[in-house]
Design an enzyme around this catalytic site. Sequence first.
Site, PDB file in Angstrom:
ATOM      1  N   GLY A 128      59.159  -9.043  32.401  1.00 46.50           N
ATOM      2  CA  GLY A 128      58.613  -8.905  33.757  1.00 46.50           C
ATOM      3  C   GLY A 128      57.336  -8.091  33.749  1.00 46.50           C
ATOM      4  N   ALA A 129      56.597  -8.196  32.628  1.00 51.66           N
ATOM      5  CA  ALA A 129      55.462  -7.295  32.400  1.00 51.66           C
ATOM      6  C   ALA A 129      54.308  -7.531  33.371  1.00 51.66           C
ATOM      7  CB  ALA A 129      54.986  -7.417  30.954  1.00 51.66           C
ATOM      8  N   ALA A 130      54.267  -8.713  33.998  1.00 51.34           N
ATOM      9  CA  ALA A 130      53.191  -8.956  34.973  1.00 51.34           C
ATOM     10  C   ALA A 130      53.653  -8.688  36.402  1.00 51.34           C
ATOM     11  CB  ALA A 130      52.680 -10.398  34.847  1.00 51.34           C
ATOM     12  N   GLY A 131      54.862  -8.186  36.554  1.00 51.07           N
ATOM     13  CA  GLY A 131      55.383  -7.899  37.898  1.00 51.07           C
ATOM     14  C   GLY A 131      54.927  -6.539  38.394  1.00 51.07           C
ATOM     15  N   ASN A 150      70.152 -13.354  39.328  1.00 46.63           N
ATOM     16  CA  ASN A 150      69.608 -12.573  38.211  1.00 46.63           C
ATOM     17  C   ASN A 150      70.534 -12.514  36.995  1.00 46.63           C
ATOM     18  OD1 ASN A 150      67.198 -11.998  39.456  1.00 46.63           O
ATOM     19  ND2 ASN A 150      67.774  -9.949  40.138  1.00 46.63           N
ATOM     20  N   ASP A 201      67.361   7.368  40.812  1.00 47.29           N
ATOM     21  CA  ASP A 201      68.224   8.030  41.807  1.00 47.29           C
ATOM     22  C   ASP A 201      68.233   9.547  41.572  1.00 47.29           C
ATOM     23  OD1 ASP A 201      69.037   5.403  42.788  1.00 47.29           O
ATOM     24  OD2 ASP A 201      70.040   5.244  40.860  1.00 47.29           O
ATOM     25  N   HIS A 251      74.212   1.879  40.488  1.00 49.07           N
ATOM     26  CA  HIS A 251      72.918   1.981  41.182  1.00 49.07           C
ATOM     27  C   HIS A 251      73.041   1.144  42.456  1.00 49.07           C
ATOM     28  CE1 HIS A 251      68.691   2.238  41.980  1.00 49.07           C
ATOM     29  NE2 HIS A 251      68.517   0.931  41.848  1.00 49.07           N
TER      30      HIS A 251
HETATM   31  P1  NAD Z   1      58.464  -8.448  40.690  1.00 48.02           P
HETATM   32  O1  NAD Z   1      58.934  -9.699  41.347  1.00 48.02           O
HETATM   33  O2  NAD Z   1      57.207  -7.814  41.147  1.00 48.02           O
HETATM   34  O3  NAD Z   1      58.291  -8.710  39.141  1.00 48.02           O
HETATM   35  C1  NAD Z   1      59.309  -9.306  38.389  1.00 48.02           C
HETATM   36  C2  NAD Z   1      58.624 -10.011  37.233  1.00 48.02           C
HETATM   37  O4  NAD Z   1      59.643 -10.471  36.370  1.00 48.02           O
HETATM   38  C3  NAD Z   1      57.812 -11.245  37.686  1.00 48.02           C
HETATM   39  O5  NAD Z   1      56.514 -11.154  37.131  1.00 48.02           O
HETATM   40  C4  NAD Z   1      58.589 -12.420  37.103  1.00 48.02           C
HETATM   41  O6  NAD Z   1      57.740 -13.472  36.681  1.00 48.02           O
HETATM   42  C5  NAD Z   1      59.277 -11.751  35.919  1.00 48.02           C
HETATM   43  N1  NAD Z   1      60.496 -12.419  35.479  1.00 48.02           N
HETATM   44  C6  NAD Z   1      61.462 -12.962  36.231  1.00 48.02           C
HETATM   45  N2  NAD Z   1      62.406 -13.506  35.445  1.00 48.02           N
HETATM   46  C7  NAD Z   1      62.018 -13.272  34.175  1.00 48.02           C
HETATM   47  C8  NAD Z   1      62.565 -13.599  32.909  1.00 48.02           C
HETATM   48  N3  NAD Z   1      63.699 -14.313  32.792  1.00 48.02           N
HETATM   49  N4  NAD Z   1      61.910 -13.207  31.799  1.00 48.02           N
HETATM   50  C9  NAD Z   1      60.747 -12.516  31.886  1.00 48.02           C
HETATM   51  N5  NAD Z   1      60.170 -12.195  33.056  1.00 48.02           N
HETATM   52  C10 NAD Z   1      60.813 -12.568  34.176  1.00 48.02           C
HETATM   53  O7  NAD Z   1      59.702  -7.423  40.723  1.00 48.02           O
HETATM   54  P2  NAD Z   1      59.671  -5.850  40.464  1.00 48.02           P
HETATM   55  O8  NAD Z   1      59.372  -5.155  41.738  1.00 48.02           O
HETATM   56  O9  NAD Z   1      58.862  -5.554  39.261  1.00 48.02           O
HETATM   57  O10 NAD Z   1      61.234  -5.578  40.186  1.00 48.02           O
HETATM   58  C11 NAD Z   1      61.872  -6.079  39.038  1.00 48.02           C
HETATM   59  C12 NAD Z   1      63.369  -5.795  39.106  1.00 48.02           C
HETATM   60  O11 NAD Z   1      63.612  -4.381  39.038  1.00 48.02           O
HETATM   61  C13 NAD Z   1      64.051  -6.248  40.395  1.00 48.02           C
HETATM   62  O12 NAD Z   1      65.306  -6.837  40.087  1.00 48.02           O
HETATM   63  C14 NAD Z   1      64.249  -4.962  41.177  1.00 48.02           C
HETATM   64  O13 NAD Z   1      65.295  -5.045  42.108  1.00 48.02           O
HETATM   65  C15 NAD Z   1      64.556  -4.011  40.045  1.00 48.02           C
HETATM   66  N6  NAD Z   1      64.416  -2.578  40.327  1.00 48.02           N
HETATM   67  C16 NAD Z   1      65.353  -1.739  39.806  1.00 48.02           C
HETATM   68  C17 NAD Z   1      65.253  -0.378  40.028  1.00 48.02           C
HETATM   69  C18 NAD Z   1      66.291   0.564  39.470  1.00 48.02           C
HETATM   70  O14 NAD Z   1      66.263   1.749  39.834  1.00 48.02           O
HETATM   71  N7  NAD Z   1      67.193   0.165  38.602  1.00 48.02           N
HETATM   72  C19 NAD Z   1      64.181   0.133  40.764  1.00 48.02           C
HETATM   73  C20 NAD Z   1      63.244  -0.753  41.274  1.00 48.02           C
HETATM   74  C21 NAD Z   1      63.366  -2.126  41.056  1.00 48.02           C
HETATM   75  C1  LMR Z   2      65.412   0.917  44.191  1.00 49.33           C
HETATM   76  O1  LMR Z   2      66.368   1.678  44.144  1.00 49.33           O
HETATM   77  O2  LMR Z   2      64.331   1.232  44.723  1.00 49.33           O
HETATM   78  C2  LMR Z   2      65.504  -0.432  43.542  1.00 49.33           C
HETATM   79  O3  LMR Z   2      66.776  -0.654  43.015  1.00 49.33           O
HETATM   80  C3  LMR Z   2      65.055  -1.533  44.418  1.00 49.33           C
HETATM   81  C4  LMR Z   2      66.063  -1.836  45.507  1.00 49.33           C
HETATM   82  O4  LMR Z   2      66.390  -3.009  45.685  1.00 49.33           O
HETATM   83  O5  LMR Z   2      66.503  -0.910  46.180  1.00 49.33           O
END
Ligand code: NAD
Ligand code: LMR
Length: 353
Positions: free
Chosen positions: A34-37, A128, A182, A210
């Site tokens: 997800g490096a471009a996200g 997911n 958190d 989480h």
């Molecule tokens: P985003 O949509 O901006 O970016 C996600 C990226 O992942 C996109 O570029 C997409 O093309 C890529 N992607 C999707 N499926 C893929 C795969 N199979 N292989 C490689 N790349 C893939 O999302 P984001 O805001 O960067 O969030 C990413 C994830 O992190 C979400 O599930 C979000 O809920 C989670 N998140 C978790 C926490 C935590 O505390 N654990 C905090 C924030 C976000």
């Molecule tokens: C967060 O805690 O900010 C992430 O897990 C994104 C979300 O869906 O809350």
Amino acid sequence: MTRVDDDGLICYSGGVFRTMESTMTKPIRVAVTGAAGQIGYSLIFSIAAGDMLGPDQPVILQLVELPVAMQALEGVGMELDDCAFPLLHSIELADDPMQGFKGADVVMLVGAKPRGAGQDRSDLIKSNGPIFTGQGEAIDAVAADDAKIIVVGNPCNTNALIAQSRAKRIPKKNFTAMTRLDQNRAVGQIARKAGVAPADVHDVFVWGNHSDTMVPDVSLGTVRTGSGTKSVVEAVSADWLGGDFDKTVRTRGKAIIVARGKSSAASAAMSAVNHIHDWFLGTGESKITSMAVPSDGSYGIPEGLIYSFPVKITAPWQYEIVRDLKVDDATKTRMMASAKELEEERAAVADLL
Ligand code: NAD
Ligand code: LMR
């Protein structure tokens, strides 16, 4: 004086010839999905700057995206080049984890869909969850034998369980999920309330999933003030801790989505950096940190669930769950409710395990 040959292999320093291999710290290979996200865009620059693995540790970034996002990833790669990070040994871009995870020492599984307003993180499990079967298999097939894994993509605890179940070659203990965000939220709230800097707040941690059932715990927490160090419970009011503080930490992700229209990104990236940093380099002034790790049955949490515990870092890349803390009945009830929720998530993805 140091001279590096054209081929980069031989250097001369103080009258001794030696190969670069023997004098340079070997780069650590870090794969990021997800490096471009959104998160990726903060995360990889921070890794390349040395925030995660330290100021003397070269790094190879192995960036993985979906085929549809490869053009955007090329652009991110150009920007990384343009930063000329001294520690960035090289960059590899891949649209296939079997290529992108090759030899990876650290695998950061970020790529997944974020939730929208009105959704719970567990609502993402069906869309997911399957991502983490193939990625677990790719880790098993090509990552370093002792690869360390952090799952960020939600619901991160159960996604980590899915990846772990597909990677039998890698020690189970190496699969972790991120609850450091958190913890950082809890520290930020306490610092603001107590009127100190976040660097003055230590040993606050989070139990469980989480999700909204997580249990922020301040029982070991301390606050350094101008007049000495106090426990968190002395520094701020019990009413606030049991009320606004607890709710704010548990529901902060949703509040950010409502405010920004997008889920947290920079704070998530920073927390992922903190998680890996502390696992490798230790927790500094804090004795413990929060990591969601495979339960060993401590505190009655069913064995195998990926559950957030307070952990101690005992050596580089070694953690131990802190056992034998005294937990009051109310906290224990909430900890078990969070474990039950994780058991339900596990049951919902039984076909993927
Ligand atoms: P985003 O949509 O901006 O970016 C996600 C990226 O992942 C996109 O570029 C997409 O093309 C890529 N992607 C999707 N499926 C893929 C795969 N199979 N292989 C490689 N790349 C893939 O999302 P984001 O805001 O960067 O969030 C990413 C994830 O992190 C979400 O599930 C979000 O809920 C989670 N998140 C978790 C926490 C935590 O505390 N654990 C905090 C924030 C976000
Ligand atoms: C967060 O805690 O900010 C992430 O897990 C994104 C979300 O869906 O809350």
